[in-house]
Design a protein around this motif. Structure first.
Motif, PDB file in Angstrom:
ATOM      1  N   VAL A  89       0.839  -1.194   0.000  1.00  0.00           N
ATOM      2  CA  VAL A  89       0.000   0.000   0.000  1.00  0.00           C
ATOM      3  C   VAL A  89       0.880   1.253   0.000  1.00  0.00           C
ATOM      4  O   VAL A  89       0.635   2.194  -0.760  1.00  0.00           O
ATOM      5  N   ALA A  90       1.927   1.265   0.818  1.00  0.00           N
ATOM      6  CA  ALA A  90       2.825   2.431   0.880  1.00  0.00           C
ATOM      7  C   ALA A  90       3.486   2.686  -0.467  1.00  0.00           C
ATOM      8  O   ALA A  90       3.596   3.838  -0.911  1.00  0.00           O
ATOM      9  N   ARG A  91       3.920   1.617  -1.152  1.00  0.00           N
ATOM     10  CA  ARG A  91       4.536   1.792  -2.485  1.00  0.00           C
ATOM     11  C   ARG A  91       3.524   2.352  -3.478  1.00  0.00           C
ATOM     12  O   ARG A  91       3.845   3.219  -4.284  1.00  0.00           O
ATOM     13  N   ALA A  92       2.297   1.855  -3.431  1.00  0.00           N
ATOM     14  CA  ALA A  92       1.263   2.346  -4.343  1.00  0.00           C
ATOM     15  C   ALA A  92       1.003   3.834  -4.107  1.00  0.00           C
ATOM     16  O   ALA A  92       0.888   4.611  -5.056  1.00  0.00           O
ATOM     17  N   VAL A  93       0.930   4.216  -2.856  1.00  0.00           N
ATOM     18  CA  VAL A  93       0.697   5.629  -2.530  1.00  0.00           C
ATOM     19  C   VAL A  93       1.897   6.470  -2.960  1.00  0.00           C
ATOM     20  O   VAL A  93       1.731   7.551  -3.531  1.00  0.00           O
TER      21      VAL A  93
END
Length: 101
Positions: A89-93
């Motif tokens: 999720v952090a990478r996507a954001v």
């Protein structure tokens, strides 16, 4: 993977009906009429679910012709392996800062 990609896939998987469709297609490629019978769904409703799954890149459709000359639309699962973690999720954001705000 961007936030848009992640939400598209997760949204497509967030339906018991679409999960049933994926499970059935995971066994074998099948044409829409047969798939509708197997999952107990009308073809128009099934096409809506298949469209959502196809947009998420989880299934692919193709046309064929039956021995009696009828056009058939077959669908099959696109192999996928989805791991959603806080890091995912952090990478996507991070890759989509405008979408994450």
């Amino acid at each position: 993977m961007t936030v848009a990609d992640l939400t598209l896939v997760l949204g497509a998987l967030a339906s018991p009906q679409r999960l049933r469709v994926l499970a059935e297609l995971g066994r074998e490629s099948v044409h829409v009429s047969e798939l509708a019978r197997r999952v107990g769904m009308s073809r128009p409703l099934l096409y809506g679910h298949l469209t959502r799954l196809e947009q998420a890149g989880l299934v692919v459709g193709h046309h064929s012709v039956s021995p009696d000359g009828k056009a058939l639309r077959h669908f099959e699962v696109v192999p996928f392996d989805l791991h959603v973690t806080p890091a995912t999720v952090a990478r996507a954001v991070a890759e989509s800062p405008e979408e994450g705000s």
